[in-house]
Design an enzyme around this catalytic site. Structure first.
Site, PDB file in Angstrom:
ATOM      1  N   CYS A  24       0.825  -1.214   0.000  1.00 22.80           N
ATOM      2  CA  CYS A  24       0.000   0.000   0.000  1.00 22.80           C
ATOM      3  C   CYS A  24       0.857   1.262   0.000  1.00 22.80           C
ATOM      4  O   CYS A  24       0.664   2.159  -0.818  1.00 22.80           O
ATOM      5  CB  CYS A  24      -0.938  -0.009   1.202  1.00 22.80           C
ATOM      6  SG  CYS A  24      -1.865   1.513   1.374  1.00 22.80           S
ATOM      7  N   CYS A  37      -1.578   1.664  -3.102  1.00 20.45           N
ATOM      8  CA  CYS A  37      -2.554   2.744  -2.885  1.00 20.45           C
ATOM      9  C   CYS A  37      -1.964   4.154  -2.863  1.00 20.45           C
ATOM     10  O   CYS A  37      -2.460   5.045  -3.561  1.00 20.45           O
ATOM     11  CB  CYS A  37      -3.273   2.539  -1.548  1.00 20.45           C
ATOM     12  SG  CYS A  37      -3.534   0.833  -1.076  1.00 20.45           S
ATOM     13  N   LYS A  65       0.079   5.273  -6.002  1.00 22.79           N
ATOM     14  CA  LYS A  65      -0.920   5.261  -7.086  1.00 22.79           C
ATOM     15  C   LYS A  65      -1.776   6.525  -7.036  1.00 22.79           C
ATOM     16  O   LYS A  65      -1.963   7.219  -8.028  1.00 22.79           O
ATOM     17  CB  LYS A  65      -1.761   3.992  -6.963  1.00 22.79           C
ATOM     18  CG  LYS A  65      -2.882   3.787  -7.974  1.00 22.79           C
ATOM     19  CD  LYS A  65      -4.191   4.442  -7.654  1.00 22.79           C
ATOM     20  CE  LYS A  65      -4.764   4.109  -6.312  1.00 22.79           C
ATOM     21  NZ  LYS A  65      -5.228   2.753  -6.167  1.00 22.79           N
ATOM     22  N   TYR A  75      -8.886  -3.561 -11.227  1.00 21.47           N
ATOM     23  CA  TYR A  75      -8.554  -2.310 -10.555  1.00 21.47           C
ATOM     24  C   TYR A  75      -7.283  -1.667 -11.142  1.00 21.47           C
ATOM     25  O   TYR A  75      -7.277  -0.498 -11.503  1.00 21.47           O
ATOM     26  CB  TYR A  75      -8.241  -2.569  -9.076  1.00 21.47           C
ATOM     27  CG  TYR A  75      -9.383  -2.781  -8.135  1.00 21.47           C
ATOM     28  CD1 TYR A  75      -9.803  -1.761  -7.289  1.00 21.47           C
ATOM     29  CD2 TYR A  75     -10.021  -4.009  -8.036  1.00 21.47           C
ATOM     30  CE1 TYR A  75     -10.816  -1.952  -6.364  1.00 21.47           C
ATOM     31  CE2 TYR A  75     -11.041  -4.222  -7.111  1.00 21.47           C
ATOM     32  CZ  TYR A  75     -11.431  -3.182  -6.282  1.00 21.47           C
ATOM     33  OH  TYR A  75     -12.436  -3.386  -5.365  1.00 21.47           O
ATOM     34  N   GLU A 135      -6.888   1.793 -13.425  1.00 23.12           N
ATOM     35  CA  GLU A 135      -6.285   2.949 -12.749  1.00 23.12           C
ATOM     36  C   GLU A 135      -5.049   3.430 -13.511  1.00 23.12           C
ATOM     37  O   GLU A 135      -4.867   4.638 -13.720  1.00 23.12           O
ATOM     38  CB  GLU A 135      -5.915   2.581 -11.305  1.00 23.12           C
ATOM     39  CG  GLU A 135      -7.154   2.391 -10.432  1.00 23.12           C
ATOM     40  CD  GLU A 135      -6.864   2.075  -8.969  1.00 23.12           C
ATOM     41  OE1 GLU A 135      -7.771   2.236  -8.148  1.00 23.12           O
ATOM     42  OE2 GLU A 135      -5.732   1.661  -8.633  1.00 23.12           O
ATOM     43  N   HIS A 157     -26.520  21.489  -1.316  1.00 18.60           N
ATOM     44  CA  HIS A 157     -26.630  22.017  -2.658  1.00 18.60           C
ATOM     45  C   HIS A 157     -25.606  23.108  -2.901  1.00 18.60           C
ATOM     46  O   HIS A 157     -25.384  23.932  -2.011  1.00 18.60           O
ATOM     47  CB  HIS A 157     -28.053  22.584  -2.840  1.00 18.60           C
ATOM     48  CG  HIS A 157     -28.339  22.982  -4.237  1.00 18.60           C
ATOM     49  ND1 HIS A 157     -28.474  22.059  -5.260  1.00 18.60           N
ATOM     50  CD2 HIS A 157     -28.505  24.211  -4.807  1.00 18.60           C
ATOM     51  CE1 HIS A 157     -28.730  22.700  -6.388  1.00 18.60           C
ATOM     52  NE2 HIS A 157     -28.752  24.004  -6.143  1.00 18.60           N
ATOM     53  N   GLU A 186     -25.777  15.148  -3.457  1.00 17.92           N
ATOM     54  CA  GLU A 186     -27.186  15.360  -3.091  1.00 17.92           C
ATOM     55  C   GLU A 186     -28.121  14.513  -3.953  1.00 17.92           C
ATOM     56  O   GLU A 186     -29.238  14.206  -3.560  1.00 17.92           O
ATOM     57  CB  GLU A 186     -27.571  16.841  -3.190  1.00 17.92           C
ATOM     58  CG  GLU A 186     -27.594  17.388  -4.605  1.00 17.92           C
ATOM     59  CD  GLU A 186     -28.040  18.859  -4.666  1.00 17.92           C
ATOM     60  OE1 GLU A 186     -29.022  19.200  -3.977  1.00 17.92           O
ATOM     61  OE2 GLU A 186     -27.409  19.644  -5.393  1.00 17.92           O
TER      62      GLU A 186
HETATM   63  P1  NDP Z   1      -8.030  -7.813 -10.424  1.00 18.79           P
HETATM   64  O1  NDP Z   1      -8.348  -9.136  -9.875  1.00 18.79           O
HETATM   65  O2  NDP Z   1      -8.812  -6.623 -10.015  1.00 18.79           O
HETATM   66  O3  NDP Z   1      -8.099  -7.881 -12.008  1.00 18.79           O
HETATM   67  C1  NDP Z   1      -7.350  -8.807 -12.730  1.00 18.79           C
HETATM   68  C2  NDP Z   1      -7.690  -8.641 -14.195  1.00 18.79           C
HETATM   69  O4  NDP Z   1      -6.827  -9.441 -14.970  1.00 18.79           O
HETATM   70  C3  NDP Z   1      -9.110  -9.083 -14.514  1.00 18.79           C
HETATM   71  O5  NDP Z   1      -9.648  -8.208 -15.458  1.00 18.79           O
HETATM   72  C4  NDP Z   1      -8.913 -10.484 -15.079  1.00 18.79           C
HETATM   73  O6  NDP Z   1      -9.877 -10.829 -16.027  1.00 18.79           O
HETATM   74  C5  NDP Z   1      -7.580 -10.330 -15.787  1.00 18.79           C
HETATM   75  N1  NDP Z   1      -6.842 -11.581 -15.886  1.00 18.79           N
HETATM   76  C6  NDP Z   1      -6.585 -12.468 -14.894  1.00 18.79           C
HETATM   77  N2  NDP Z   1      -5.841 -13.492 -15.363  1.00 18.79           N
HETATM   78  C7  NDP Z   1      -5.625 -13.232 -16.670  1.00 18.79           C
HETATM   79  C8  NDP Z   1      -4.943 -13.920 -17.703  1.00 18.79           C
HETATM   80  N3  NDP Z   1      -4.317 -15.074 -17.482  1.00 18.79           N
HETATM   81  N4  NDP Z   1      -4.925 -13.379 -18.943  1.00 18.79           N
HETATM   82  C9  NDP Z   1      -5.566 -12.197 -19.179  1.00 18.79           C
HETATM   83  N5  NDP Z   1      -6.226 -11.513 -18.252  1.00 18.79           N
HETATM   84  C10 NDP Z   1      -6.258 -12.016 -17.005  1.00 18.79           C
HETATM   85  O7  NDP Z   1      -6.478  -7.634 -10.132  1.00 18.79           O
HETATM   86  P2  NDP Z   1      -5.504  -6.385 -10.154  1.00 18.79           P
HETATM   87  O8  NDP Z   1      -4.185  -6.937 -10.532  1.00 18.79           O
HETATM   88  O9  NDP Z   1      -6.057  -5.266 -10.952  1.00 18.79           O
HETATM   89  O10 NDP Z   1      -5.488  -5.941  -8.633  1.00 18.79           O
HETATM   90  C11 NDP Z   1      -5.276  -6.907  -7.598  1.00 18.79           C
HETATM   91  C12 NDP Z   1      -6.104  -6.613  -6.397  1.00 18.79           C
HETATM   92  O11 NDP Z   1      -5.558  -5.517  -5.690  1.00 18.79           O
HETATM   93  C13 NDP Z   1      -7.536  -6.182  -6.722  1.00 18.79           C
HETATM   94  O12 NDP Z   1      -8.392  -7.262  -6.888  1.00 18.79           O
HETATM   95  C14 NDP Z   1      -7.904  -5.356  -5.523  1.00 18.79           C
HETATM   96  O13 NDP Z   1      -8.404  -6.207  -4.532  1.00 18.79           O
HETATM   97  C15 NDP Z   1      -6.589  -4.759  -5.099  1.00 18.79           C
HETATM   98  N6  NDP Z   1      -6.498  -3.363  -5.543  1.00 18.79           N
HETATM   99  C16 NDP Z   1      -7.356  -2.443  -5.017  1.00 18.79           C
HETATM  100  C17 NDP Z   1      -7.316  -1.129  -5.426  1.00 18.79           C
HETATM  101  C18 NDP Z   1      -8.272  -0.141  -4.864  1.00 18.79           C
HETATM  102  O14 NDP Z   1      -8.872  -0.406  -3.821  1.00 18.79           O
HETATM  103  N7  NDP Z   1      -8.501   0.997  -5.509  1.00 18.79           N
HETATM  104  C19 NDP Z   1      -6.341  -0.652  -6.415  1.00 18.79           C
HETATM  105  C20 NDP Z   1      -5.500  -1.708  -6.921  1.00 18.79           C
HETATM  106  C21 NDP Z   1      -5.584  -2.993  -6.484  1.00 18.79           C
HETATM  107  P3  NDP Z   1     -11.274 -11.520 -15.589  1.00 18.79           P
HETATM  108  O15 NDP Z   1     -12.125 -10.431 -15.047  1.00 18.79           O
HETATM  109  O16 NDP Z   1     -11.767 -12.080 -16.878  1.00 18.79           O
HETATM  110  O17 NDP Z   1     -10.923 -12.566 -14.589  1.00 18.79           O
END
Ligand code: NDP
Length: 449
Positions: A43, A48, A51, A177, A181, A435, A440
């Site tokens: 983080c 976080c 980022k 995510y 982002e 407002h 709101e």
């Molecule tokens: P996510 O799980 O959010 O997303 C992973 C993405 O990668 C999905 O779209 C998934 O597709 C795709 N994917 C997974 N495996 C493959 C593959 N083999 N080939 C192609 N595409 C693939 O993971 P992130 O890495 O973005 O983030 C990890 C975690 O960190 C998040 O889940 C979240 O919990 C946390 N995080 C939170 C944030 C916040 O609170 N703002 C910011 C950043 C991270 P599909 O949907 O089809 O499975």
């Protein structure tokens, strides 16, 4: 009775590990924390915090353009990437110090190095061995890059925070995510962004209306979204990478970044020597009190793969400390955990999506509002805000709030309290708005969609 060097030995000084260790120490437990990389964990160092700083930096791009509609004339604009990264690094360095102080002032001992388990009560680190009554594993998660030819040429979010210069053309892989982002971050800084995602929409698991709106808003901004698309291979070129898509096309870029999920970071800790059970993805299996299959070993945060969010890890850390050292057994309530995605525009959500609510309650009322934010009547920016409430008809309880638009995270945080308090739609309606704000709108939606 056995005596131990420590009451609690924590693996990992990230958000969860630090919270648990500080609280344990403040309850009088003799506590040690081992950290092999950086205080504050993902983080603070590669998640976080940096980022969000980069999101702020990237939002200036559109802000400068918006200013013209308000009468401002701006001179030449230029981003000094090196200065941005240096300033960000300075702030992270300051936070590392804050975390060090928080731990030491609470009375915990910090050990810098890689700790491994020798047995359920013994830890080895930097050539020494220590015993502890309880062990807490809080080692987080690590980015996963799928095995495609040339994937060694790709970076992950770990490296994205330390780039020497801003890439002109970026390919992001993933639709979660981190991918959305960083798409906003690089685009806002002036890079050409192509986002390649295997699914038909971004952000699986979020409300469908948010997913649709985010896709169209990102396209409007000029992000090249390639949905239902996968990467077949990556080759190194003289000035970057050539990325082969399953469509047969090759896209060239300076940089390719994978954001395809994060896996529990549990390898090589010696867990197998203790009999701690991990699941097929390497996550430590725990009960509601974060206790593993070995009674004196607990685990919290991303390495347990429950909800990978910093505030959840912190809540789990607190609960472990209260349970073990304050005579107050505590588990975490995972319902109504709000979350925000710092995409551009931001989106945030709490409670159930419309389809989850329909599945659970059958009869639901849905309230929606799409509007042009006041600011953009003068800025001229073509960006819409969208809000949605999902209500269980039988009880009138609001069971889901969803928003995409400026400050969505700030607004949904307040509504998360309303949902935790089981607020009804009638209570939302009885609340006077502030407002003129976007928020709101959440208390003035009268007619179901
Ligand atoms: P996510 O799980 O959010 O997303 C992973 C993405 O990668 C999905 O779209 C998934 O597709 C795709 N994917 C997974 N495996 C493959 C593959 N083999 N080939 C192609 N595409 C693939 O993971 P992130 O890495 O973005 O983030 C990890 C975690 O960190 C998040 O889940 C979240 O919990 C946390 N995080 C939170 C944030 C916040 O609170 N703002 C910011 C950043 C991270 P599909 O949907 O089809 O499975």
């Amino acid at each position: 009775m056995a005596t131990y060097d420590f009451d609690l030995f924590t693996f990992g000084a990230g958000s969860g590990g630090v919270r648990a260790s500080r609280m344990a120490a403040s309850f009088g437990a003799k506590t040690a924390v081992a950290e092999e990389r950086y205080l504050g964990g993902t983080c603070v160092n590669v998640g976080c915090i940096p980022k969000k700083l980069l999101v702020y930096a990237s939002e200036f791009g559109e802000g400068f353009s918006d200013a013209a509609g308000f009468g401002w004339t701006l001179g030449h604009r230029q981003l000094d990437w090196k200065a941005l990264i240096a300033n960000k690094d300075r702030e992270i360095h300051r936070l590392n110090g804050v975390y060090r102080r928080l731990l030491t002032e609470a009375g915990a001992t910090i050990m810098e190095g890689r700790a491994t388990l020798v047995d359920a009560h013994t830890v080895s680190i930097n050539g020494s061995r220590y015993t502890s009554k309880y062990i807490l594993i809080a080692t987080g998660s690590w980015p996963v890059v799928p095995d495609v030819p040339g994937s060694n040429h790709a970076i992950t979010s770990n490296e994205a925070f330390f780039l020497e210069k801003r890439p002109e053309r970026v390919i992001l892989v993933g639709g979660g995510y981190i991918a959305v982002e960083f798409a906003g971050i690089f685009h806002g800084m002036g890079s050409h962004v192509t986002l390649v995602h295997r699914g038909e929409k971004l952000l699986r698991g979020f409300d469908e209306d948010l997913r649709d709106t985010l896709g169209s808003e990102m396209r409007k901004r000029g992000i090249d979204l390639r949905l239902n698309c996968t990467v077949g291979g990556i080759e190194k070129t003289s000035n970057g990478v050539g990325v082969h898509l399953d469509s047969g096309e090759m896209v060239r870029a300076d940089l390719i970044m994978y954001a395809t999920g994060r896996a529990p970071h549990t390898q090589g800790l010696g867990l197998e020597k203790t009999g701690v059970v991990v699941d097929g993805e390497g996550a430590i299996v725990v009960d509601p009190y974060s206790q593993s299959s070995v009674p004196n070993i607990y685990a919290i945060g991303d390495c347990t793969n429950r909800i990978m969010l910093t505030p959840v890890a912190i809540a789990e850390g607190r609960a472990v400390a209260e349970t073990l050292f304050n005579n107050r057994p505590m588990s975490v309530d995972y319902t109504g955990v709000p979350s925000a995605v710092f995409s551009q525009p931001n989106l945030a959500t709490v409670g159930l999506t419309e389809s989850e609510a329909r599945e659970r309650f059958g009869d639901v009322a849905v309230y929606k509002s799409t509007f042009r934010p006041l600011k953009h009547t003068l800025s001229g920016r073509d960006e819409m805000t969208f809000m949605k409430l999902v209500v269980d008809q039988s009880t009138d309880r609001v069971v889901g709030c969803h928003m995409i638009g400026a400050d969505a995270g700030e607004i949904i945080q307040g509504l998360a309290i309303a949902l935790k308090s089981n607020a009804t739609k009638a209570l939302f309606d009885a609340t006077i708005g502030i407002h003129p704000t976007a928020a709101e709108e959440f208390v003035t939606m009268r007619a179901p969609a």
